[in-house]
Design a protein around this motif. Sequence first.
Motif, mmCIF file in Angstrom:
data_model
loop_
_atom_site.group_PDB
_atom_site.id
_atom_site.type_symbol
_atom_site.label_atom_id
_atom_site.label_comp_id
_atom_site.label_asym_id
_atom_site.label_seq_id
_atom_site.Cartn_x
_atom_site.Cartn_y
_atom_site.Cartn_z
ATOM 1 N N ARG A 257 -24.797 -55.438 96.237
ATOM 2 C CA ARG A 257 -24.484 -56.491 95.271
ATOM 3 C C ARG A 257 -23.023 -56.391 94.879
ATOM 4 N N ARG A 258 -22.468 -57.473 94.391
ATOM 5 C CA ARG A 258 -21.099 -57.423 93.901
ATOM 6 C C ARG A 258 -21.113 -56.863 92.487
ATOM 7 N N ASN A 259 -20.110 -56.042 92.199
ATOM 8 C CA ASN A 259 -19.932 -55.534 90.849
ATOM 9 C C ASN A 259 -18.430 -55.460 90.589
ATOM 10 N N PRO A 260 -17.866 -56.488 89.938
ATOM 11 C CA PRO A 260 -16.415 -56.567 89.743
ATOM 12 C C PRO A 260 -15.842 -55.346 89.026
ATOM 13 N N VAL A 261 -16.619 -54.769 88.095
ATOM 14 C CA VAL A 261 -16.127 -53.586 87.360
ATOM 15 C C VAL A 261 -15.867 -52.437 88.326
ATOM 16 N N ALA A 262 -16.879 -52.152 89.160
ATOM 17 C CA ALA A 262 -16.743 -51.049 90.112
ATOM 18 C C ALA A 262 -15.695 -51.361 91.178
ATOM 19 N N LYS A 264 -13.050 -53.022 90.762
ATOM 20 C CA LYS A 264 -11.721 -52.877 90.157
ATOM 21 C C LYS A 264 -11.399 -51.408 89.870
ATOM 22 N N GLU A 265 -12.368 -50.692 89.287
ATOM 23 C CA GLU A 265 -12.096 -49.316 88.838
ATOM 24 C C GLU A 265 -12.293 -48.275 89.931
ATOM 25 N N GLY A 266 -12.995 -48.656 90.964
ATOM 26 C CA GLY A 266 -13.296 -47.691 92.034
ATOM 27 C C GLY A 266 -14.772 -47.345 92.036
ATOM 28 N N PRO A 285 -22.992 -51.018 93.564
ATOM 29 C CA PRO A 285 -21.888 -50.059 93.425
ATOM 30 C C PRO A 285 -21.614 -49.802 91.948
ATOM 31 N N ARG A 286 -21.259 -48.565 91.612
ATOM 32 C CA ARG A 286 -21.014 -48.209 90.211
ATOM 33 C C ARG A 286 -19.682 -47.493 90.030
ATOM 34 N N ALA A 287 -19.044 -47.784 88.874
ATOM 35 C CA ALA A 287 -17.807 -47.095 88.485
ATOM 36 C C ALA A 287 -18.152 -45.975 87.502
ATOM 37 N N ARG A 288 -17.222 -45.028 87.354
ATOM 38 C CA ARG A 288 -17.453 -43.899 86.457
ATOM 39 C C ARG A 288 -17.682 -44.357 85.012
ATOM 40 N N SER A 289 -17.001 -45.440 84.610
ATOM 41 C CA SER A 289 -17.106 -45.889 83.222
ATOM 42 C C SER A 289 -18.463 -46.533 82.924
ATOM 43 N N GLU A 290 -19.235 -46.824 83.954
ATOM 44 C CA GLU A 290 -20.466 -47.595 83.746
ATOM 45 C C GLU A 290 -21.712 -46.755 83.576
#
Length: 339
Positions: A257-262, A264-266, A285-290
Amino acid sequence: MKKPALKALAIVASLWHIAVPAAQTLHLPTPSTSLLQPGGETRFYAPTPGRDWISGTYGCVRSEGHQFHEGIDILRLNTDRRGEPTDLVTAIDKGIVEYVNTVAGRSNYGRYVVLRHHVEGVAVYSLYAHLSSLAEGLRAGSPVAPRQILGVMGRSTNTRTPIDRGRAHLHLEIALKGNEHFDHWFQATYKGSVNEHGNWNGRNLLGIDPTEIFRRQQIDGARFSLLNLIRNQKEMFRVLIPRADFSYASSYRPLMRRNPVAEKEGIVAVELLFNFAGLPFQMIPRARSEIEIGRDYRILSVDEEYARARSCRGLIRQSGGAWQLTRSGRSLLDLITYR
Ligand SMILES: [Zn+2]
């Protein structure tokens, strides 16, 4: 197609990394077509001895529902004078031959063929087992046309109990591939054990229900999308993989799936959504901040009622109120994420 529908499709497509899917027809692999006729199941499936036709379907249908059957068993239609099946087994779609096992005694699939198909940007595999003979010239790398003959239905296998004439069948699997490097994983995990079939060991094929595919296609006609069928599997549990770069994630990007946060942040982790059979049918996909990311796999959620009702794969279990991965659940994740 009317414009609003197109727009809706475009919005749906924008949630994913791919273009709007195109229609594709998959063919039944034997002359038997009663699956698609009302009440035709009894003539279509080969049941296990003493059981009804449901035991020839896909899912938790073996050993009183405790054992998983990763494909469907399609009963023979025609026999020769000795009662041996003569049905020709044909490719469900155009594709490439990935593997041919010519020695029946080397597998419980007996003589079998694996094809690779490209469907809406995704590599999908079909497996045809228990063949009595193989089409001449069939070898890895050969292109195959839709409905091309692969061999003759049979009952070859290496199991102690033979398949008797009356229930000669084609075992068909339609699957995604767990890992590009299955054989490396197998050698690293089961030191000293022999894997005779490279990547084409049945454990590396994560099966989807072929009946669901053919029935959905019959209902949807030109709108049928195998990719959508895969993405819309019923979720049983969700696991966080504390890494982003693993084989399945790169092989099956259309399931991401698309996840703009991840984005952008990696991306540092991936959530895998599993159906009851252990097929990861969506990834987030997941970012560390999420999300809290540890070092090990972490179960994020479980549909408890569903997990209790359809537990034949035994991938997760409840212990002291919490859900955990079983040994086979962990082994499946190791396989999918092995590099
Ligand atoms: Zn079977």
